[in-house]
Design an enzyme around this catalytic site. Structure first.
Site, PDB file in Angstrom:
ATOM      1  N   ASP A 132       6.016 -81.276 -13.712  1.00 52.39           N
ATOM      2  CA  ASP A 132       4.965 -83.253 -14.491  1.00 52.39           C
ATOM      3  C   ASP A 132       6.275 -82.991 -15.796  1.00 52.39           C
ATOM      4  O   ASP A 132       6.160 -84.202 -16.263  1.00 52.39           O
ATOM      5  CB  ASP A 132       3.625 -81.879 -15.278  1.00 52.39           C
ATOM      6  CG  ASP A 132       2.899 -81.357 -14.292  1.00 52.39           C
ATOM      7  OD1 ASP A 132       1.950 -81.558 -14.092  1.00 52.39           O
ATOM      8  OD2 ASP A 132       3.071 -79.746 -13.821  1.00 52.39           O
ATOM      9  N   GLU A 162       2.855 -93.125 -16.765  1.00 57.63           N
ATOM     10  CA  GLU A 162       2.329 -93.816 -15.052  1.00 57.63           C
ATOM     11  C   GLU A 162       0.783 -94.631 -14.628  1.00 57.63           C
ATOM     12  O   GLU A 162      -0.411 -93.829 -15.483  1.00 57.63           O
ATOM     13  CB  GLU A 162       2.194 -92.531 -14.096  1.00 57.63           C
ATOM     14  CG  GLU A 162       2.122 -92.695 -12.590  1.00 57.63           C
ATOM     15  CD  GLU A 162       2.100 -91.359 -12.201  1.00 57.63           C
ATOM     16  OE1 GLU A 162       2.864 -91.242 -10.985  1.00 57.63           O
ATOM     17  OE2 GLU A 162       1.860 -89.609 -12.112  1.00 57.63           O
ATOM     18  N   ASP A 167       3.804 -88.210 -18.353  1.00 57.45           N
ATOM     19  CA  ASP A 167       2.727 -87.936 -17.181  1.00 57.45           C
ATOM     20  C   ASP A 167       1.340 -86.950 -17.160  1.00 57.45           C
ATOM     21  O   ASP A 167       1.150 -86.398 -17.499  1.00 57.45           O
ATOM     22  CB  ASP A 167       3.971 -87.227 -16.115  1.00 57.45           C
ATOM     23  CG  ASP A 167       2.987 -86.470 -14.741  1.00 57.45           C
ATOM     24  OD1 ASP A 167       2.110 -87.894 -14.102  1.00 57.45           O
ATOM     25  OD2 ASP A 167       3.218 -85.740 -13.807  1.00 57.45           O
TER      26      ASP A 167
END
Length: 167
Positions: free
Chosen positions: A141, A68, A7
């Site tokens: 996170d 992502e 992330d």
């Protein structure tokens, strides 16, 4: 299959390694976040991310890396910084000979929660349940990185089943 989920962020870059075991259970091997000081130059922060992700890759030997996709940014400067972090994460993976898969936030939430517009707390809760963890991974996170890894594992399993059915 073992996947490193990342992330990307300019203050915290979350990571999580998840393995899909032969009994189809998900196992969390590690998770956490690389904390970056906003006082350091961007080049130093990028080097820190590259080094720490390289260590995690070397230690846990994932088969794939998933990150992502960028979906929006509040301003151009933030988008550029996030793009630099994503590039360094991809470089760490490709330097180790690993393929990188990118997933939209909608895909990640759908794979983990079953609803693409799920709230952050719902994602954290489902990650905790899917991985049978005693508590919610911290910082957030880390939970997001685990969700990205789970998304990749679910997507890969679905694609394998589709290929097998087509043959």
């Amino acid at each position: 299959m073992r996947v490193l989920g990342i992330d990307c962020g300019t203050e915290y870059t979350g990571y999580g390694v998840v393995e899909l075991c032969s009994d189809h259970k998900l196992l969390c091997l590690c998770c956490g976040a690389i904390k970056l000081s906003p006082r350091h130059a961007m080049s130093i922060r990028l080097e820190t991310i590259f080094h720490q992700l390289s260590v995690i890759i070397q230690e846990h030997r994932p088969d794939n890396v998933a990150i992502e996709d960028v979906f929006y940014a509040l301003n151009v400067k933030s988008a550029l910084k996030l793009g630099q972090v994503r590039g360094v994460a991809m470089l760490a993976a490709s330097s180790a000979g690993l393929a990188v898969s990118e997933y939209s936030p909608l895909s990640i939430k759908s794979a983990v929660v079953g609803y693409g517009r799920a709230e952050k707390q719902q994602v954290q809760h489902m990650v905790t349940r899917l991985l049978n963890l005693a508590e919610v991974p911290e910082p957030p996170d880390a939970a997001d990185a685990l969700a990205i890894a789970i998304c990749h594992l679910h997507t890969s399993a679905t694609l394998q089943r589709q290929r097998a059915a087509a043959q």
